[in-house]
Scaffold this motif. Structure first.
Motif, PDB file in Angstrom:
ATOM      1  N   PHE A  86       0.898  -5.938  -2.324  1.00 33.54           N
ATOM      2  CA  PHE A  86       2.180  -5.807  -1.893  1.00 33.54           C
ATOM      3  C   PHE A  86       3.161  -6.713  -2.671  1.00 33.54           C
ATOM      4  CE2 PHE A  86       6.219  -5.233   0.666  1.00 33.54           C
ATOM      5  CZ  PHE A  86       6.330  -4.207   0.419  1.00 33.54           C
ATOM      6  N   PHE A  87       4.526  -6.242  -3.461  1.00 37.14           N
ATOM      7  CA  PHE A  87       5.311  -6.913  -4.371  1.00 37.14           C
ATOM      8  C   PHE A  87       6.732  -6.879  -3.911  1.00 37.14           C
ATOM      9  CE2 PHE A  87       1.194  -6.758  -6.444  1.00 37.14           C
ATOM     10  CZ  PHE A  87       1.012  -7.914  -6.987  1.00 37.14           C
ATOM     11  N   SER A 116      10.537  -2.666  -3.884  1.00 28.67           N
ATOM     12  CA  SER A 116       9.284  -3.364  -3.716  1.00 28.67           C
ATOM     13  C   SER A 116       8.338  -2.400  -4.055  1.00 28.67           C
ATOM     14  CB  SER A 116       9.122  -3.608  -2.076  1.00 28.67           C
ATOM     15  OG  SER A 116      10.004  -4.276  -1.634  1.00 28.67           O
ATOM     16  N   PHE A 117       7.010  -2.639  -4.250  1.00 26.73           N
ATOM     17  CA  PHE A 117       5.937  -1.676  -4.819  1.00 26.73           C
ATOM     18  C   PHE A 117       4.747  -2.110  -4.107  1.00 26.73           C
ATOM     19  CE2 PHE A 117       6.173  -4.886  -8.158  1.00 26.73           C
ATOM     20  CZ  PHE A 117       4.590  -4.973  -8.638  1.00 26.73           C
ATOM     21  N   VAL A 172      11.016   1.955  -3.034  1.00 29.32           N
ATOM     22  CA  VAL A 172       9.397   1.347  -2.970  1.00 29.32           C
ATOM     23  C   VAL A 172       8.465   2.153  -3.575  1.00 29.32           C
ATOM     24  CG1 VAL A 172       7.601   0.645  -1.311  1.00 29.32           C
ATOM     25  CG2 VAL A 172      10.126   0.546  -0.587  1.00 29.32           C
ATOM     26  N   ALA A 173       7.659   1.638  -4.444  1.00 30.64           N
ATOM     27  CA  ALA A 173       6.896   2.537  -5.275  1.00 30.64           C
ATOM     28  C   ALA A 173       5.454   2.227  -5.027  1.00 30.64           C
ATOM     29  CB  ALA A 173       7.106   2.241  -6.996  1.00 30.64           C
ATOM     30  N   HIS A 174       4.749   3.205  -5.274  1.00 31.04           N
ATOM     31  CA  HIS A 174       2.820   3.215  -5.269  1.00 31.04           C
ATOM     32  C   HIS A 174       2.555   3.026  -6.772  1.00 31.04           C
ATOM     33  CE1 HIS A 174       2.443   3.985  -1.052  1.00 31.04           C
ATOM     34  NE2 HIS A 174       3.016   4.804  -1.093  1.00 31.04           N
ATOM     35  N   GLY A 220       5.464   1.323 -16.004  1.00 30.91           N
ATOM     36  CA  GLY A 220       6.764   1.571 -16.780  1.00 30.91           C
ATOM     37  C   GLY A 220       7.291   2.734 -15.704  1.00 30.91           C
ATOM     38  N   HIS A 221       6.466   3.622 -15.387  1.00 29.17           N
ATOM     39  CA  HIS A 221       7.189   4.715 -14.432  1.00 29.17           C
ATOM     40  C   HIS A 221       7.640   3.990 -13.097  1.00 29.17           C
ATOM     41  CE1 HIS A 221       5.811   8.267 -16.028  1.00 29.17           C
ATOM     42  NE2 HIS A 221       4.563   7.916 -16.124  1.00 29.17           N
ATOM     43  N   GLY A 222       7.003   3.052 -12.632  1.00 32.90           N
ATOM     44  CA  GLY A 222       7.648   2.152 -11.501  1.00 32.90           C
ATOM     45  C   GLY A 222       8.877   1.806 -11.684  1.00 32.90           C
TER      46      GLY A 222
END
Ligand code: ZN
Length: 694
Positions: free
Chosen positions: A404-405, A417-418, A452-454, A483-485
């Motif tokens: 997790f970041f 965050s992602f 928040v991304a996966h 890039g999508h994130g």
């Protein structure tokens, strides 16, 4: 509904991050049922009192979405990364109800009327560009689902939609069944000489899977081996099998799949094309291609054709030259007869081996995941001024390997965050790689929800005391998904429907992802992130050169292949009349005369297995692959023109990319966003140059 199923149900908590560490399949059905029941009741109320205002017709519906973000999105996510029969069953049990609810909202007449009135009302002029785009997109979506039709037309429209859905399911089932019908079994090691171990393993497993329980199993070394038309078997077989007559047999079977007998898709192709044309006409479009483009970035069929023609012209002579090289190698190796379609992959592979003597395996030691991540985050900081910091332990996760970041901006303020789920886990994780939103950015009642991304990859896990060592392809994939994130996380749009990748036209959505891939071919970036896991040495210069050369290997033929598919798709949905005497196969052959340096066989029926356009979402949209590549290459060339070695310039243009493509997301038309960044409309020259074709 028993209260016990709802009390302490982690899917019903609607703040913070989803409780991934507590979710069990048993929670799904009761939670989703509850959310659906509440949302339906609320929606009924909304429909009764709806007014033509942003708050009533957009915001109130957005609010309905919050519980779904927590109760439904995590289920879809876990299906991909923590699959189990119990979870699948639970998902299936409620799926149809969730789909019908979202259809009901999207096709609601009161909502549609309110949105239309909004455009004519006082509030309209005070709305932002993003807000107006959201309203326009909602109206268009509703209209494309037939809401503006009445009486017989409405009925006919609904019949067509149902029939098309059935036809596309039948089409794809026929392809699956036809693919399964054919196989070649070999029993003697001499007959499989030259085939790579990974293919033999697959072929041995495939053979064993056909045996009755208790029968004695074959092995990958001694056989028997079973080769099929599924791509992981067919592709490597055509590249490596030294037995020309078997390659021919495989190839012919492949290009005629689902084109005869009970699984024949030819009548389905005709039917699908004519129903699509009729559907488009009911909605007021001249052709299905126009209907498809109504929701895309490409302005017109003519613009797509123009792009294809430019790329085709530039690729033609290169492709001829590539074919000549293959022919020359085959002749040198003693082949006397002319090369046929089933020889191309084989001799291409021999040429590749001769020219670039390196394997993916050789590169791995230079790409331990930790160094790659450090390099990627460093690049993001140089380009976009963002800082990525590990925050493991701050978020509930579904597996111990999940990281997790947090992401913060130049002032140090957290903006997103992602999660990163990096490794392959065949027992319960889907293959491939993807970015998905966990939470989207939005401002509701003065409260800002941060995105928040996966990020999900399938890289090689650490084994035997070695860290995770990635192939170059896996590094590229990580850059792609990141890039999508970035587009999801660096959005500055406060409305869920246009934040991040939401609302971005389908043919523009791969811009940031493919843009990031380009950096893998930038010497300082790639050498900077590589570090041999034992010695710490960067990737040797000569390997970097080979990676770059391999990128453009046979680029002309590959480009033409995609153009053939894309042009055929467009032609079938634009001018072609299914009732005309010219068959779709004639049409494809006509296009192939200008796009294939080695003509298609007259008996080629590969359109009968073209699932992308007859059972996937790519109808009159296959061009999107090339369209997005034009955009991403052209965007990258802005950095090249300014000078990649100049850190200050790179930072300046990087910030502009962040403030336009990444920040504006779906809030503006992608052509406008692109022009904001590039100062002009996209041009195909950079893609041609990156492909070694200009
Ligand atoms: Zn992508």
């Amino acid at each position: 509904m028993p209260d016990a199923a709802l009390a302490d149900n982690p899917l019903l908590v609607t703040d913070g991050l989803p409780r991934f560490n507590q979710i069990e399949p048993a929670h799904v059905v009761p939670a989703v049922r509850k959310v659906l029941a509440d949302a339906s009741a609320q929606f009924e109320q909304i429909e009764k009192v709806i007014a033509p205002s942003w708050a009533a017709a957009v915001e109130s519906l957005d609010e309905l979405n919050t519980p779904f973000q927590y109760a439904w999105s995590p289920v879809g996510h876990l299906l991909g990364v923590l699959n189990s029969p119990e979870l699948r069953k639970a998902h299936e049990e409620v799926l149809a109800d969730v789909v019908s609810f979202s259809l009901r909202v999207g096709q609601s007449e009161p909502v549609y009327r309110a949105l239309k009135e909004m455009k004519a009302g006082k509030e309209w002029s005070s709305l932002s560009e993003a807000q107006r785009r959201i309203v326009n997109q909602k109206i268009l979506d509703a209209e494309l689902s037939g809401i503006g039709l009445a009486g017989e037309k409405r009925e006919r429209f609904n019949t067509i939609v149902r029939e098309l859905s059935q036809l596309s399911t039948d089409f794809s089932n026929h392809v699956l069944d036809a693919t399964k019908e054919f196989s070649i079994v070999e029993t003697k090691p001499a007959d499989v000489e030259g085939l790579p171990p990974s293919l033999l393993r697959l072929a041995s497993q495939s053979y064993n899977s056909t045996l009755a329980a208790g029968a004695s199993q074959g092995t990958e070394e001694a056989g028997p081996w079973r080769f099929t038309l599924e791509f992981p078997s067919f592709g490597p077989f055509m590249q490596h099998s030294r037995r020309r007559e078997l390659r021919e047999q495989m190839y012919r079977a492949y290009i005629t799949r689902a084109s005869a007998g009970p699984l024949n898709n030819t009548p389905l192709v005709q039917k699908i094309l004519s129903l699509r044309a009729e559907k488009a006409q009911l909605l007021g479009f001249k052709t299905f291609a126009e209907l498809s483009l109504a929701k895309k970035m490409a302005p017109s069929v003519a613009a797509v054709e123009e792009m294809f023609e430019t790329l085709r012209e530039a690729s033609w002579s290169a492709a001829q030259h590539e074919l000549d090289e293959i022919r020359a190698l085959a002749a040198e190796s003693g082949v006397r007869e002319p090369l046929m379609n089933w020889d191309i992959a084989f001799w291409s592979e021999r040429l590749r081996e001769k020219r670039f003597q390196y394997t993916e395996e050789e590169l791995r030691p230079f790409f331990p995941l930790e160094s790659v991540l450090a390099g990627l985050f460093g690049l993001a900081q140089r380009l976009f001024g963002i800082r990525v910091t590990p925050a493991d332990g701050e978020a509930p996760v579904w597996h111990k390997d999940v990281r997790f970041f947090h992401v913060s901006d130049e002032s140090g303020k957290r903006i997103a965050s992602f999660y990163l789920d990096p490794y392959s886990r065949p027992e319960n994780k889907r293959g491939g790689a993807w970015m998905d939103d966990c939470l989207g950015r939005r401002l509701l009642h003065g409260q800002l929800q941060l995105p928040v991304a996966h990020l999900v990859c399938n890289s090689t896990p650490p084994t035997g005391g070695k860290p995770s060592l990635m192939t170059f392809r896996e590094v590229e994939t990580l850059f792609h998904e990141f890039g999508h994130g970035l587009q999801h996380m660096l959005t500055t749009v406060d409305y869920a429907d246009a934040a991040g990748i939401n609302g971005v036209e389908w043919d523009a959505v791969e811009l940031p992802s493919q843009f990031m891939e380009n950096w893998c071919y930038h010497r300082p970036t790639l050498l900077g992130l590589s570090a041999h896991y034992e010695t710490g040495r960067p990737l040797p210069e000569e390997l970097f050169e080979k990676i770059c050369a391999a990128r453009t290997f046979q680029a002309g033929m590959q480009m033409l292949r995609q153009i053939l598919f894309g042009m055929t798709d467009m032609a079938m949905h634009a001018g072609y009349r299914p009732e005309s005497p010219e068959s779709v196969f004639d049409l494809q052959r006509k296009i192939s005369a200008r796009t294939s340096v080695l003509p298609l066989l007259p008996e080629d029926r590969s359109l009968c297995s073209f699932t992308h356009i007859f059972s996937g979402g790519y109808a009159a949209g296959y061009y999107s692959y090339k369209w997005a590549e034009v955009l991403s290459s052209d965007a990258f060339s802005a950095f090249e023109e300014a000078g990649l070695e100049n850190e200050q310039t790179v930072a300046r243009i990087g910030r502009r990319f962040r403030d336009t493509v990444l920040a504006e997301g779906g809030g503006r038309h992608p052509m406008e966003v692109f022009k904001d960044f590039r100062g002009r409309e996209p041009r195909p020259e950079a893609l041609l140059r990156h492909s070694g074709l200009a």
